[in-house]
Motif scaffolding. Structure first.
Motif, PDB file in Angstrom:
ATOM      1  N   LYS A 152       0.856  -1.198   0.000  1.00 31.48           N
ATOM      2  CA  LYS A 152       0.000   0.000   0.000  1.00 31.48           C
ATOM      3  C   LYS A 152       0.881   1.234   0.000  1.00 31.48           C
ATOM      4  CE  LYS A 152      -3.672   2.561   2.390  1.00 31.48           C
ATOM      5  NZ  LYS A 152      -4.459   2.796   3.606  1.00 31.48           N
ATOM      6  N   HIS A 184      -3.991   4.869  -1.129  1.00 24.81           N
ATOM      7  CA  HIS A 184      -4.834   5.786  -0.350  1.00 24.81           C
ATOM      8  C   HIS A 184      -4.805   7.127  -1.064  1.00 24.81           C
ATOM      9  CE1 HIS A 184      -6.246   7.553   3.687  1.00 24.81           C
ATOM     10  NE2 HIS A 184      -6.262   8.533   2.804  1.00 24.81           N
ATOM     11  N   HIS A 240     -10.769   2.287   0.099  1.00 19.93           N
ATOM     12  CA  HIS A 240     -11.711   3.106   0.890  1.00 19.93           C
ATOM     13  C   HIS A 240     -12.271   4.322   0.128  1.00 19.93           C
ATOM     14  CE1 HIS A 240      -8.004   5.258   1.738  1.00 19.93           C
ATOM     15  NE2 HIS A 240      -7.634   4.485   2.734  1.00 19.93           N
TER      16      HIS A 240
HETATM   17 ZN    ZN Z   1      -5.809   4.542   3.808  1.00 29.44          ZN
END
Ligand code: ZN
Ligand code: DUC
Ligand code: ZN
Length: 466
Positions: A152, A184, A240
């Protein structure tokens, strides 16, 4: 043929089919599926229950250092216990690379934290914060070969974010080594600018967390991440996602031929930015990033779960205690939203919420529920068909669901280490009443019937989704 366990009289649900069938388990695997099976050491009567693949929550944070004396509310024991009671049999926590350290050093530390502690199976995604030549050139290819097949990267948080050139090199290395990159997407410079403006105005309450992380900051970063992935021709997971505009970026990238997976989470279906504007400091309980938006965004996220914009429904379980000086209400957090740790608990409530609000209210069918909560996670992150389905040869990772059981969610009944749930008082219908990991029952009703250490670490193959 004799089995260790037979699950009898249940209705098996997979991502593609729903059918009546007994399930035979031997040595932790599913070894038979037939109308009627006999002869086992243990017979479980699943009359009236769904026999589903255990949930796979591919986005959780456990025992992750957060700086400034903030302590995450769950370690591997409490987090995986909570996961099991929520119908999950595998979770995928993050392993954070500290700047200046190697990925191997980070993994060593996280394996030590998890060893002997877990109630369900686990596998790590590595958060890359320091993409040196050594990390990208030597470590990543070797780690992929060893079964660490996802990483990530962050576009926000001063101490975690990568610059665009670093993201490009990381994506490029991931392409050649076969790692899948989760991103993200929020624009850090925009957020810092807005935080500064609100601080200058003395606007310090929790609600300003949401106001300083607007949809445009998420949309812009989503567009940029997708463009960077396109430029080096790499597959990417946008995690998300909270709103329609970011979803539209995903759809456009796919239309251009991009290999993109999308994820949303319960907070974007059930909460709004208004929850951060509660009396006193209660709004701190809902501070997470990206923040929950508005009712129109909730509707958009449901559409995305229905129409395939989203492949994954994950919890983003990132728990902090509320009334605690190492949690949400730390000394600085009480005075200024900037210091409230970002994240909310949800690993135990993810599946009941999706089942009740999704299947129960006719928004998705049972098979889509299984795809979004288990099968797609296994496929995307290299665990399929060992995990994520009910099939001969697969691990016997099974959640027995009572579709009629109604439960009022309350922190008293949950097993995480947080002192609150964002979903307090929400009534759900449909609950996992027995959870089985590789043939061993972990939870039976309200009872824990296994000891920690039952969960194994899972090495993974490359993604089979693209
Ligand atoms: Zn995140
Ligand atoms: N990102 C996450 O994935 N989880 C919690 C906080 C964050 O910013
Ligand atoms: Zn997260």
């Amino acid at each position: 043929m004799s089995f260790d366990t037979i699950i009898r009289n249940g209705t098996v649900v997979t991502a593609s089919d729903t059918f009546r069938c007994d399930v035979g388990i031997s040595n932790g695997r599913i070894t038979a599926m037939a109308d009627t099976l006999d002869d086992a050491l243990e017979i479980i009567d699943a009359s009236g229950l769904y026999v589903m693949p255990g949930g796979i929550d591919s986005h959780v944070h456990l025992a992750q250092p957060s700086g400034d004396g903030i302590v995450m509310a769950d370690d591997f024991a409490s987090g995986t216990l909570s996961a099991a009671f929520g119908g999950n049999t595998t979770v995928m926590p993050f392993c954070l690379q500290e700047k200046g350290s190697t990925l191997r050093e980070a993994l060593k530390a996280y394996h030590a934290k998890a060893e002997g502690e877990c109630f369900v199976d686990i596998s790590f995604h590595i958060i890359v914060t320091d993409p040196t030549g050594h990390v990208l050139g030597q470590e990543l290819p070797a780690l992929v070969a060893d079964g660490y097949t996802s990483i990530k990267v962050f576009m926000t948080y001063e101490n975690l974010r990568l610059r665009d050139d670093e993201i490009l090199s990381t994506l490029d290395s991931a392409r050649t080594s076969g790692a899948l990159v989760m991103v993200h997407c929020e624009n850090e410079d925009v957020i810092r600018f807005l935080i500064g403006r609100h601080e200058a105005n003395g606007e310090l309450a929790p609600k300003y967390h949401a106001i300083s992380r607007p949809v445009a900051a998420e949309r812009e970063a989503t567009h940029r991440a997708l463009s960077l992935a396109e430029i080096v021709d790499t597959s990417i997971v946008i995690v998300h996602v909270s709103n329609r505009e970011a979803m539209e970026e995903i759809a456009r990238a796919r239309a251009r031929g991009g290999k993109v997976a999308g994820e949303t989470c319960p907070q974007y279906l059930m909460l709004t930015a208004n929850d951060l504007d509660a009396t006193e400091l209660e709004g701190a309980k809902f501070v997470c990033s990206p923040p929950p938006r508005d009712e129109k965004s909730q509707i958009a996220c449901w559409e995305g779960l229905q129409n395939g914009t989203f492949d994954l429904f994950s919890s983003d379980h990132c728990p902090f205690r509320y009334d605690d000086d190492q949690g949400k209400l730390n000394e600085k957090g009480k005075r200024n939203f900037r210091w409230i740790p970002n994240g909310i608990p949800g690993v135990e409530t993810r599946l009941p919420i999706l089942f009740s609000e999704g299947v129960g209210k006719g928004r998705i069918d049972l098979n889509r529920f299984v795809a979004l909560s288990s099968t797609n996670h296994a496929k995307l992150y290299g665990l399929y068909p060992r995990k994520g389905t009910i099939a001969i040869g697969s691990d016997a990772d099974i959640a027995l669901w009572d579709p009629m059981k109604s439960v009022v969610i309350s922190n008293d009944i949950l097993h995480h280490g947080a002192d609150y749930t964002p979903y307090e008082g929400l009534e759900v219908t449909g609950w996992p009443v027995r959870v089985i990991v590789r043939g061993k029952t972990v939870t039976d009703g309200d009872a824990l019937v296994a000891t920690k250490g039952l969960g194994n670490y899972l090495a993974r193959t490359r993604s089979t989704s693209f």
